[in-house]
Design a protein around this motif. Structure first.
Motif: not given
Length: 177
Positions: A57-71
């Motif tokens: 993961v290069e951009e942790p916050e963006a990655y977690v937010r994206q996972v949240m949206y998709r989930q």
């Protein structure tokens, strides 16, 4: 899936979770329509998925937010309809005692909870997350036109559900004159 095995990566993940959990929890709370338990589940699930790929993961916050949206979108697709308990009646405001902002947030949360999951997601992503229509469309897997029409209908429904929002108050932190 790759798991955190390096002590430095594990510490970086722990530091991230410690520092960013409150903001991520607020986002999860909005995405779930104010359901505290569902928000906790959403955040926990997103963090667990993120931990599995943490080393890449290069951009942790963006990655977690994206996972949240998709989930959350995935959960919506499985459920299609969400049932919310009726909130208690709102107490009538008596003068300007400094509670107007709190009451407005309560009205907004109740109105958001009565929208469909897709409507709520579009409004949260557009106005709370301040994402452009094209990015919202990409996250939700629909067209830009669908985002525009859903935004229009969702705002109209919010105004119908909560006439107080027609006043020169704020919607998602933006002053409306």
């Amino acid at each position: 899936m790759e798991v955190i095995v390096d002590a430095a990566d594990e510490q970086r993940f722990r530091d991230f979770v410690s520092a960013r959990s409150p903001a991520l929890m607020r986002l999860a709370y909005l995405l779930t329509g104010g359901d505290q338990h569902a928000a906790e589940d959403l955040l926990q699930s997103a963090l667990a998925r993120s931990a599995a790929r943490w080393r890449t993961v290069e951009e942790p916050e963006a990655y977690v937010r994206q996972v949240m949206y998709r989930q959350q979108v995935s959960w919506w697709r499985r459920r299609r309809e969400t049932t919310f308990a009726e909130p208690p009646d709102r107490a009538e405001a008596g003068g300007d005692d400094g509670t107007a902002g709190v009451e407005l947030r309560i009205v907004m949360r109740r109105a958001l909870a009565r929208l469909t999951s897709r409507q709520r997601a579009v409004l949260v992503l557009r106005y709370y997350e301040d994402l452009p229509e094209a990015e919202v469309a990409g996250i939700l897997g629909c067209s830009v036109g669908t985002v525009r029409s859903t935004t229009h209908r969702s705002l109209a429904k919010l105004r119908a559900l909560a006439p107080e929002l027609r006043e020169p108050y704020t919607i998602f932190g933006e002053a409306k004159a």
